[in-house]
Design an enzyme around this catalytic site. Structure first.
Site, mmCIF file in Angstrom:
data_model
loop_
_atom_site.group_PDB
_atom_site.id
_atom_site.type_symbol
_atom_site.label_atom_id
_atom_site.label_comp_id
_atom_site.label_asym_id
_atom_site.label_seq_id
_atom_site.Cartn_x
_atom_site.Cartn_y
_atom_site.Cartn_z
ATOM 1 N N SER A 133 -34.637 -37.487 -25.235
ATOM 2 C CA SER A 133 -34.760 -36.035 -25.366
ATOM 3 C C SER A 133 -34.915 -35.601 -26.813
ATOM 4 O O SER A 133 -34.337 -36.206 -27.730
ATOM 5 C CB SER A 133 -33.509 -35.364 -24.773
ATOM 6 O OG SER A 133 -33.456 -33.993 -25.099
ATOM 7 N N GLU A 135 -33.465 -33.196 -27.951
ATOM 8 C CA GLU A 135 -32.137 -32.760 -28.372
ATOM 9 C C GLU A 135 -31.457 -33.798 -29.260
ATOM 10 O O GLU A 135 -30.489 -33.488 -29.951
ATOM 11 C CB GLU A 135 -31.264 -32.452 -27.158
ATOM 12 C CG GLU A 135 -31.650 -31.191 -26.395
ATOM 13 C CD GLU A 135 -31.303 -29.909 -27.149
ATOM 14 O OE1 GLU A 135 -30.330 -29.921 -27.924
ATOM 15 O OE2 GLU A 135 -32.007 -28.900 -26.944
ATOM 16 N N TYR A 156 -24.636 -33.481 -24.811
ATOM 17 C CA TYR A 156 -25.837 -33.964 -24.126
ATOM 18 C C TYR A 156 -26.718 -34.748 -25.092
ATOM 19 O O TYR A 156 -27.166 -35.858 -24.786
ATOM 20 C CB TYR A 156 -26.612 -32.790 -23.530
ATOM 21 C CG TYR A 156 -27.983 -33.165 -23.029
ATOM 22 C CD1 TYR A 156 -28.147 -33.832 -21.822
ATOM 23 C CD2 TYR A 156 -29.128 -32.843 -23.764
ATOM 24 C CE1 TYR A 156 -29.410 -34.181 -21.360
ATOM 25 C CE2 TYR A 156 -30.394 -33.187 -23.317
ATOM 26 C CZ TYR A 156 -30.531 -33.860 -22.115
ATOM 27 O OH TYR A 156 -31.786 -34.204 -21.665
#
Length: 332
Positions: A133, A135, A156
């Site tokens: 990801s 992120e 996450y």
């Protein structure tokens, strides 16, 4: 197109899993998917693909499993003998990960290790795709590519980073064909209704239809590189067809704020978003990722993959879909 390949998809009932299952079935794969046992079915995104497994031409099969149960994963890998595993399942909501950090680490992080270990123990030459990801980049300034330093800003993001390094470790330690697809934000009409883009497009459609008055959101200044999930699963597949395993950023190379997404969506139905949006501090993350812009040059040059749907058109596409759902329900 016909092929003898067998694919296993974790997270098959999610947005990406459903589009990927469609793509692989179109390419002639036999597709197996993992679903979690629950008292209610959550297979709406793939119901149109499902056939009775007793039928001779059935090529989609579902299995109950959980990423916290390593022994079950071992059993399924040995039974299915997949040529390719696409690991998409996770606790994938960034804001929720702050409320459930331990669960997020167990499923999103350790779940990947359990699956990699199941493949390693099987001895099969299975190719493995890890859904990494953007992120993971977190606070690192954009643009971000495969060489950019990671700086996750959420449980996450941290769990995804652990999975990223475990995939690389298994590739280097055990010569496993394992790749990381570092996907930037990707949306579609199948996006979960608690994610900000879908909240916005649903609200625009509902307000335009007289079913809702206000929409409550948090930070409107966060900027993201939003692409179309249906196009991004093609990149996933291409990564596992390459001669050598590697890691790839998948993105559009553009960036828009949440405010921009609001404007595109509401203007599409002739509404002024500022008259309907209200601020709610509950939706603000304890630590924010300000700006993500992916550089997909490597995917374009090595995989021949290039996005065609950008954020303004994506927002309008999603609003149109939500309007269609509202109209269909009114006729039911």
């Amino acid at each position: 197109m016909t092929t003898n390949k067998i694919a296993l998809i974790t997270g098959i009932t999610g947005q990406d899993g459903s589009y990927l299952a469609e793509l692989l079935l179109e390419k002639g794969y036999v597709v197996h998917g993992l679903i979690r046992r629950a008292s209610t079915f959550n297979t709406q995104r793939i119901d149109h693909l499902y056939r009775d497994p007793h039928e001779e031409d059935a090529r989609l099969f579902l299995h109950y499993a959980d990423l916290t149960d390593g022994s079950r994963l071992v059993t399924l890998i040995e039974r299915i003998h997949p040529d390719e595993v696409y690991h998409l399942a996770a606790q994938s909501h960034v804001r929720v990960s702050f409320d459930e950090p331990e669960f997020t680490g167990d499923v999103t992080g350790l779940g990947t290790t359990r699956l990699l270990e199941a493949i390693r123990e099987s001895g099969l030459p299975t190719k493995f795709y890890q859904a990494s990801s953007s992120e993971m980049f977190g606070a690192t300034p954009p643009p971000q590519n495969e060489q950019t330093a990671f700086y996750p800003r959420s449980p996450y993001g941290a769990a995804k980073l652990y999975s990223y390094w475990m995939a690389r470790n298994y590739r280097e330690a055990y010569d496993m064909y394992a790749v990381n697809g570092i996907l930037f934000n990707h949306e579609s009409p199948r996006r979960g209704e608690t994610f900000v883009t879908r909240k916005i497009t649903m609200a625009a459609a509902r307000i335009a239809s007289g079913l809702q008055e206000h929409l409550y959101l948090g930070n409107l200044d966060a900027a993201r590189d939003w692409g179309y999930a249906k196009e991004y699963v093609e990149a996933m597949w291409r990564m596992l067809q390459a001669n050598e395993p590697d890691d790839f950023v998948v993105a559009t190379g553009t960036s828009y704020t949440v405010r921009d997404f609001l404007r595109f969506s509401f203007e599409h139905v002739n509404l002024d978003w500022e008259k309907h949006v209200r601020f709610d501090p509950r939706y603000v993350r304890p630590t924010e990722v300000d700006d993500l812009i992916g550089d997909p040059t490597k995917a374009e040059t090595r995989l021949g993959w290039k996005p065609t749907t950008h954020t303004p058109d994506l927002a309008r596409l999603m609003v149109d879909s939500d309007l269609e759902h509202i109209a269909a329900r009114s006729l039911a």
